[in-house]
Design an enzyme around this catalytic site. Sequence first.
Site, PDB file in Angstrom:
ATOM      1  N   HIS A   1      19.096  14.295  30.877  1.00 52.62           N
ATOM      2  CA  HIS A   1      19.287  13.991  32.299  1.00 52.62           C
ATOM      3  C   HIS A   1      20.427  14.871  32.824  1.00 52.62           C
ATOM      4  O   HIS A   1      21.551  14.408  33.010  1.00 52.62           O
ATOM      5  CB  HIS A   1      19.583  12.501  32.477  1.00 52.62           C
ATOM      6  CG  HIS A   1      18.424  11.614  32.128  1.00 52.62           C
ATOM      7  ND1 HIS A   1      18.492  10.246  32.128  1.00 52.62           N
ATOM      8  CD2 HIS A   1      17.148  11.912  31.767  1.00 52.62           C
ATOM      9  CE1 HIS A   1      17.311   9.731  31.785  1.00 52.62           C
ATOM     10  NE2 HIS A   1      16.484  10.740  31.550  1.00 52.62           N
TER      11      HIS A   1
ATOM     12  N   GLU B   1      23.211  35.971  32.988  1.00 54.11           N
ATOM     13  CA  GLU B   1      22.577  35.810  31.678  1.00 54.11           C
ATOM     14  C   GLU B   1      21.207  35.135  31.761  1.00 54.11           C
ATOM     15  O   GLU B   1      20.403  35.235  30.828  1.00 54.11           O
ATOM     16  CB  GLU B   1      23.482  34.981  30.758  1.00 54.11           C
ATOM     17  CG  GLU B   1      23.618  33.538  31.209  1.00 54.11           C
ATOM     18  CD  GLU B   1      24.510  32.687  30.304  1.00 54.11           C
ATOM     19  OE1 GLU B   1      25.190  31.802  30.836  1.00 54.11           O
ATOM     20  OE2 GLU B   1      24.529  32.905  29.089  1.00 54.11           O
TER      21      GLU B   1
HETATM   22  O1  2HA Z   1      12.661   9.566  30.288  1.00 54.86           O
HETATM   23  O2  2HA Z   1      15.101   9.526  29.323  1.00 54.86           O
HETATM   24  O3  2HA Z   1      15.273   6.546  28.588  1.00 54.86           O
HETATM   25  C1  2HA Z   1      13.063   8.434  29.600  1.00 54.86           C
HETATM   26  C2  2HA Z   1      14.379   8.617  28.993  1.00 54.86           C
HETATM   27  C3  2HA Z   1      14.808   7.661  27.967  1.00 54.86           C
HETATM   28 ZN    ZN Z   2      14.489  10.665  30.951  1.00 50.46          ZN
END
Ligand code: 2HA
Ligand code: ZN
Length: 277
Positions: free
Chosen positions: A142, A170
């Site tokens: 994420h 880069e």
């Molecule tokens: O996409 O990132 O919780 C789901 C995750 C795990």
């Molecule tokens: Zn995720």
Amino acid sequence: MKILDAKFVQDFIKMANDGFLQGWHERNGGNLSYRLKPEEVELIRPRLNESGEWTEIGTEVPGLAGEFFLVTGSGKYFRNIIVDPEVCLAIIELDSTGTKYRIRWGLVEGGRPTSELPTHLMNHEVKKRITNGKHRVIYHAHTTNTIALTFVLPLDDQVFTRELWESATECPVVFPDGVGVVGWMVPGGRAIAEKTAELMEKYDVAIWAHHGMFCSGEDFDLTFGLMHTVEKSAEILVKILSMTPRKIQTITPENFRELAHDFNVTLPEEFLYEKKK
Ligand code: 2HA
Ligand code: ZN
């Protein structure tokens, strides 16, 4: 050999913790998988658990029949992987049809492999085929700045690739094939897995709008380095866009062609379009 002492397990744990330290894994966010080499399976085989029951993957990956994977567990926190890997990780074995898996090690307090198992395995299947087995790592994180950009840039492969390339010299050398973008979809299922695997035919990076990123690579360093490079470039772009809507100067299509020549990479012309003034 003790499974925890195997180099691929130690490298997996280090990479997961590096991702946590980057701030990419709040709570149980993100997941990581590694396709074991045959000699690694033999090394640890005496210490694998007796075979448990087969469980449906939720998709078919016949190209991965019989393969073993080290994966993060569903609902497990990246923060805790280095603290208690046997609780957070699993080694799974696929059946001879590529439709089922069983757990052979880990998840000692119970649980299942990552909720994104369909996407991980479908990506592995594509990459195993098109890299002649070289790619072994699939990583989902994420990544804050890349996610932020999915709210302000068109969800288009050409635009994302070009803007990320322009934000750090880069980048075209590290991901010369560009990046793919998936519009918002429900995570965890087969539909988003199919869409992502389709992009993995062309790219090593797939961005999930308003969610995160998937990267594929040969080993832990290259895959982490790819994610890190894309996210660093996204961070620079976020800073640029926070200062001004208009760049005064940038890397031009002609500059990219010079770079491609000197660094011996092929940069597809589709990303070197002339921008409207
Ligand atoms: O996409 O990132 O919780 C789901 C995750 C795990
Ligand atoms: Zn995720």
